[in-house]
Design a protein around this motif. Structure first.
Motif, PDB file in Angstrom:
ATOM      1  N   ASN A  49      22.197   3.231   5.232  1.00 47.91           N
ATOM      2  CA  ASN A  49      21.430   2.140   4.654  1.00 47.91           C
ATOM      3  C   ASN A  49      20.084   2.705   4.210  1.00 47.91           C
ATOM      4  OD1 ASN A  49      23.081  -0.336   5.152  1.00 47.91           O
ATOM      5  ND2 ASN A  49      22.945   0.408   7.249  1.00 47.91           N
ATOM      6  N   ALA A  50      19.415   1.968   3.375  1.00 45.49           N
ATOM      7  CA  ALA A  50      18.081   2.359   2.912  1.00 45.49           C
ATOM      8  C   ALA A  50      17.141   1.187   3.116  1.00 45.49           C
ATOM      9  CB  ALA A  50      18.118   2.751   1.443  1.00 45.49           C
ATOM     10  N   MET A  51      15.876   1.486   3.181  1.00 42.44           N
ATOM     11  CA  MET A  51      14.880   0.448   3.301  1.00 42.44           C
ATOM     12  C   MET A  51      13.852   0.610   2.196  1.00 42.44           C
ATOM     13  SD  MET A  51      13.085  -0.879   6.702  1.00 42.44           S
ATOM     14  CE  MET A  51      11.667   0.138   6.563  1.00 42.44           C
ATOM     15  N   ALA A  52      13.477  -0.508   1.582  1.00 40.27           N
ATOM     16  CA  ALA A  52      12.494  -0.516   0.501  1.00 40.27           C
ATOM     17  C   ALA A  52      11.322  -1.396   0.933  1.00 40.27           C
ATOM     18  CB  ALA A  52      13.129  -1.032  -0.779  1.00 40.27           C
ATOM     19  N   PRO A  53      10.328  -0.802   1.571  1.00 38.03           N
ATOM     20  CA  PRO A  53       9.198  -1.618   2.023  1.00 38.03           C
ATOM     21  C   PRO A  53       8.256  -1.959   0.878  1.00 38.03           C
ATOM     22  CG  PRO A  53       8.841   0.665   2.614  1.00 38.03           C
ATOM     23  CD  PRO A  53      10.209   0.580   1.988  1.00 38.03           C
ATOM     24  N   GLY A  54       7.576  -3.072   1.040  1.00 38.45           N
ATOM     25  CA  GLY A  54       6.520  -3.436   0.107  1.00 38.45           C
ATOM     26  C   GLY A  54       5.235  -2.735   0.507  1.00 38.45           C
ATOM     27  N   LEU A  55       4.134  -3.301   0.112  1.00 39.57           N
ATOM     28  CA  LEU A  55       2.839  -2.707   0.415  1.00 39.57           C
ATOM     29  C   LEU A  55       2.510  -2.927   1.888  1.00 39.57           C
ATOM     30  CD1 LEU A  55       0.613  -1.098  -0.877  1.00 39.57           C
ATOM     31  CD2 LEU A  55      -0.475  -3.213  -1.540  1.00 39.57           C
ATOM     32  N   VAL A  56       2.326  -1.834   2.599  1.00 45.77           N
ATOM     33  CA  VAL A  56       2.060  -1.867   4.035  1.00 45.77           C
ATOM     34  C   VAL A  56       0.601  -1.500   4.265  1.00 45.77           C
ATOM     35  CG1 VAL A  56       2.735  -0.951   6.284  1.00 45.77           C
ATOM     36  CG2 VAL A  56       4.441  -1.173   4.466  1.00 45.77           C
ATOM     37  N   GLN A  57      -0.059  -2.258   5.102  1.00 50.60           N
ATOM     38  CA  GLN A  57      -1.485  -2.030   5.378  1.00 50.60           C
ATOM     39  C   GLN A  57      -1.637  -0.853   6.341  1.00 50.60           C
ATOM     40  OE1 GLN A  57      -3.553  -5.602   6.344  1.00 50.60           O
ATOM     41  NE2 GLN A  57      -5.508  -4.584   6.559  1.00 50.60           N
ATOM     42  N   THR A  58      -1.928   0.311   5.760  1.00 50.18           N
ATOM     43  CA  THR A  58      -2.116   1.547   6.529  1.00 50.18           C
ATOM     44  C   THR A  58      -3.339   2.279   5.965  1.00 50.18           C
ATOM     45  OG1 THR A  58      -0.798   2.933   5.047  1.00 50.18           O
ATOM     46  CG2 THR A  58       0.399   1.787   6.819  1.00 50.18           C
ATOM     47  N   PRO A  59      -3.800   3.303   6.656  1.00 48.07           N
ATOM     48  CA  PRO A  59      -4.907   4.089   6.094  1.00 48.07           C
ATOM     49  C   PRO A  59      -4.578   4.670   4.711  1.00 48.07           C
ATOM     50  CG  PRO A  59      -4.689   4.561   8.421  1.00 48.07           C
ATOM     51  CD  PRO A  59      -3.497   3.702   8.043  1.00 48.07           C
ATOM     52  N   MET A  60      -3.299   4.992   4.472  1.00 46.81           N
ATOM     53  CA  MET A  60      -2.906   5.571   3.189  1.00 46.81           C
ATOM     54  C   MET A  60      -3.046   4.560   2.038  1.00 46.81           C
ATOM     55  SD  MET A  60       0.572   7.622   2.210  1.00 46.81           S
ATOM     56  CE  MET A  60       1.623   6.253   1.795  1.00 46.81           C
ATOM     57  N   THR A  61      -2.885   3.269   2.330  1.00 51.19           N
ATOM     58  CA  THR A  61      -2.961   2.252   1.283  1.00 51.19           C
ATOM     59  C   THR A  61      -4.289   1.490   1.313  1.00 51.19           C
ATOM     60  OG1 THR A  61      -1.887   0.602   2.687  1.00 51.19           O
ATOM     61  CG2 THR A  61      -0.463   1.921   1.261  1.00 51.19           C
ATOM     62  N   LYS A  62      -5.222   1.969   2.107  1.00 51.42           N
ATOM     63  CA  LYS A  62      -6.515   1.302   2.281  1.00 51.42           C
ATOM     64  C   LYS A  62      -7.223   1.048   0.941  1.00 51.42           C
ATOM     65  CE  LYS A  62     -10.795   1.774   5.015  1.00 51.42           C
ATOM     66  NZ  LYS A  62     -11.392   0.671   4.364  1.00 51.42           N
ATOM     67  N   HIS A  63      -7.156   2.001   0.030  1.00 48.57           N
ATOM     68  CA  HIS A  63      -7.841   1.829  -1.256  1.00 48.57           C
ATOM     69  C   HIS A  63      -7.271   0.651  -2.050  1.00 48.57           C
ATOM     70  CE1 HIS A  63      -4.448   4.496  -2.207  1.00 48.57           C
ATOM     71  NE2 HIS A  63      -4.543   4.062  -3.443  1.00 48.57           N
TER      72      HIS A  63
END
Length: 76
Positions: A7-21
């Motif tokens: 199976n595969a997973m396609a996450p949306g925008l996750v609030q992490t340090p990498m997506t902080k900007h």
């Protein structure tokens, strides 16, 4: 036949340090929130919970699918 499920997973925008900007930028944050039916970014634990589900016996008959975990963003 070998007991392997793919199976595969396609996450949306996750609030992490990498997506902080992205979530620190008001225009980007407002766009994603306005276009996500659940109205927020995902938390890392929510993505991890889906992975745990797919690895568990609860998902023993799920095979060959992509599970979108994006708060409804792509369904909108």
């Amino acid at each position: 036949s070998h007991g392997i499920r793919i199976n595969a997973m396609a996450p949306g925008l996750v609030q992490t340090p990498m997506t902080k900007h992205w979530y620190d930028d008001s225009q980007t944050r407002e766009f994603f929130i306005a276009n996500t039916p659940l109205g927020r970014f995902a938390q890392p634990e929510e993505i991890a919970n889906m992975v745990l589900f797919l690895c568990s016996d609860l998902a023993s008959f799920a095979a060959g699918h992509t599970f979108t975990v994006d708060g409804g963003y792509t369904a909108r």
